[in-house]
Scaffold this active site. Structure first.
Site, PDB file in Angstrom:
ATOM      1  CG  ASN A   7      46.803  37.688  38.010  1.00 38.28           C
ATOM      2  OD1 ASN A   7      46.995  37.124  39.081  1.00 38.28           O
ATOM      3  ND2 ASN A   7      46.955  37.072  36.858  1.00 38.28           N
ATOM      4  CG  HIS A  10      51.866  36.371  42.294  1.00 36.82           C
ATOM      5  ND1 HIS A  10      52.396  35.105  42.186  1.00 36.82           N
ATOM      6  CD2 HIS A  10      51.942  36.924  41.061  1.00 36.82           C
ATOM      7  CE1 HIS A  10      52.788  34.911  40.936  1.00 36.82           C
ATOM      8  NE2 HIS A  10      52.526  35.992  40.237  1.00 36.82           N
ATOM      9  CG  HIS A  43      46.725  31.242  35.139  1.00 34.92           C
ATOM     10  ND1 HIS A  43      47.943  31.474  34.551  1.00 34.92           N
ATOM     11  CD2 HIS A  43      46.238  30.110  34.551  1.00 34.92           C
ATOM     12  CE1 HIS A  43      48.189  30.523  33.646  1.00 34.92           C
ATOM     13  NE2 HIS A  43      47.176  29.684  33.644  1.00 34.92           N
ATOM     14  NE  ARG A  45      50.910  29.363  36.042  1.00 32.19           N
ATOM     15  CZ  ARG A  45      51.619  29.200  34.931  1.00 32.19           C
ATOM     16  NH1 ARG A  45      51.842  27.993  34.464  1.00 32.19           N
ATOM     17  NH2 ARG A  45      52.125  30.230  34.291  1.00 32.19           N
ATOM     18  NE  ARG A  49      53.207  27.110  38.657  1.00 26.42           N
ATOM     19  CZ  ARG A  49      54.002  27.438  37.641  1.00 26.42           C
ATOM     20  NH1 ARG A  49      54.509  28.637  37.568  1.00 26.42           N
ATOM     21  NH2 ARG A  49      54.275  26.570  36.705  1.00 26.42           N
ATOM     22  CD  GLU A  70      45.519  35.182  33.265  1.00 21.85           C
ATOM     23  OE1 GLU A  70      46.457  34.410  33.561  1.00 21.85           O
ATOM     24  OE2 GLU A  70      45.613  36.395  33.333  1.00 21.85           O
ATOM     25  CB  THR A 101      51.800  33.396  31.092  1.00 25.52           C
ATOM     26  OG1 THR A 101      51.006  32.901  32.166  1.00 25.52           O
ATOM     27  CG2 THR A 101      51.261  32.880  29.780  1.00 25.52           C
ATOM     28  CD  GLU A 151      45.518  40.082  29.087  1.00 20.80           C
ATOM     29  OE1 GLU A 151      44.364  39.745  29.378  1.00 20.80           O
ATOM     30  OE2 GLU A 151      46.433  40.144  29.925  1.00 20.80           O
ATOM     31  CG  HIS A 192      53.585  38.988  31.226  1.00 18.80           C
ATOM     32  ND1 HIS A 192      53.196  37.835  31.862  1.00 18.80           N
ATOM     33  CD2 HIS A 192      54.919  39.046  31.369  1.00 18.80           C
ATOM     34  CE1 HIS A 192      54.249  37.209  32.329  1.00 18.80           C
ATOM     35  NE2 HIS A 192      55.311  37.922  32.061  1.00 18.80           N
TER      36      HIS A 192
HETATM   37  N1  PXP Z   1      47.490  38.768  31.677  1.00 18.30           N
HETATM   38  C1  PXP Z   1      47.693  37.448  31.476  1.00 18.30           C
HETATM   39  C2  PXP Z   1      46.947  36.795  30.367  1.00 18.30           C
HETATM   40  C3  PXP Z   1      48.569  36.716  32.305  1.00 18.30           C
HETATM   41  O1  PXP Z   1      48.757  35.402  32.084  1.00 18.30           O
HETATM   42  C4  PXP Z   1      49.204  37.384  33.377  1.00 18.30           C
HETATM   43  C5  PXP Z   1      50.103  36.615  34.286  1.00 18.30           C
HETATM   44  O2  PXP Z   1      51.179  36.164  33.587  1.00 18.30           O
HETATM   45  C6  PXP Z   1      48.958  38.746  33.554  1.00 18.30           C
HETATM   46  C7  PXP Z   1      48.104  39.418  32.693  1.00 18.30           C
HETATM   47  C8  PXP Z   1      49.565  39.507  34.692  1.00 18.30           C
HETATM   48  O3  PXP Z   1      50.939  39.561  34.589  1.00 18.30           O
HETATM   49  P1  PXP Z   1      51.773  40.193  35.788  1.00 18.30           P
HETATM   50  O4  PXP Z   1      51.550  39.335  36.989  1.00 18.30           O
HETATM   51  O5  PXP Z   1      53.170  40.160  35.284  1.00 18.30           O
HETATM   52  O6  PXP Z   1      51.242  41.582  35.995  1.00 18.30           O
END
Ligand code: PXP
Length: 240
Positions: A7, A10, A43, A45, A49, A70, A101, A151, A192
């Site tokens: 992901n 960031h 994602h 959003r 953001r 996402e 999330t 997931e 997550h």
């Molecule tokens: N999977 C999903 C569905 C998410 O929404 C997120 C981000 O919240 C992640 C994985 C990745 O989470 P993290 O950034 O905490 O690794």
């Protein structure tokens, strides 16, 4: 093979802090795939953001990047998904005030909108996933809704591990849910709050076929990357 989805939200967070182009989520996606990641997650959003529409446009146009979008379960997001056709969509709950999330979807068999969105994505050959809490009831509802994958939100076990608390009960719960999901022919993913330690612990659950990890990978990359970047600057400063 157990898959790793990276992901890159960031990377966009850092870029947006200056409102410029650097660092580039697109280049990060290419780098992650060339380094062995199996897919890229972004994602989009509702408040944009971090990842924005242009990021989605550019990343989805490169067919060498297996893309997992996402999104919230809204008709507006469905329209965007059908336009850009990512390989995968993971439907997540979204609250404006949250930092990230915070939990899985609040599933309800009477929620025809979610089932209809999943159906439209399935019909467009976009692999569907629902982000849910590790709950037997939600796994059964996810099957009824028609998703191909689930997931599991791993925030609770991640927090227990990080705070050095007993995580065995939560691990057993995730295992039970994963076994049920597999028996219902749902592919099991997890995500997550995962770091090296929590991921190693979850690897004991053979039913989990994909891990989606963001914040820790980007944070760790900054810590690891600092040395190289500082060396490059020192070289520039040494040579007139
Ligand atoms: N999977 C999903 C569905 C998410 O929404 C997120 C981000 O919240 C992640 C994985 C990745 O989470 P993290 O950034 O905490 O690794």
């Amino acid at each position: 093979m157990i898959k790793l989805g990276v992901n890159i939200d960031h990377v966009a967070t850092v870029r947006n802090a200056r409102g410029e182009q650097h660092p580039s989520p697109y280049l990060a996606a290419i780098k992650a795939i060339s380094s062995g990641a199996n897919s890229i997650t972004i994602h989009l959003r509702e408040d944009r953001r971090h990842i924005n529409d242009n990021d989605l446009k550019i990343i989805s146009s490169n067919k060498k990047i297996p893309l997992n979008l996402e999104m919230a379960a809204t008709l507006q997001m469905l329209k965007i998904a059908l336009k850009y056709k990512p390989n995968y969509v993971c439907i997540v709950p979204e609250k404006r005030q949250e930092i990230t999330t915070e939990g899985g979807l609040n599933l309800d068999a009477k929620n025809k909108k979610l089932a209809s969105i999943v159906q439209k994505l399935n019909q467009s050959n976009i692999r569907t996933s629902l982000f849910i809490n590790p709950s037997i009831k939600d796994i059964k509802l996810a099957k009824i809704i028609g998703t191909k994958c689930i997931e599991i939100h791993t925030g609770k076990i991640a927090n227990l591990v990080k705070n050095k608390k007993n995580y065995k009960k939560e691990l057993d719960n995730i295992k039970k849910c994963s076994m049920l999901a597999e028996s219902l022919n749902l592919e099991v993913h997890a995500g997550h709050g995962l770091d090296y330690r929590t991921t190693k612990i979850l690897r004991k659950i053979s039913q989990i076929k994909e891990y989606n990890i963001g914040h820790f990978i980007i944070g760790e990359s900054i810590q690891f990357g600092l040395r190289n970047v500082i060396k490059t600057f020192k070289n520039i400063l040494r040579n007139k």
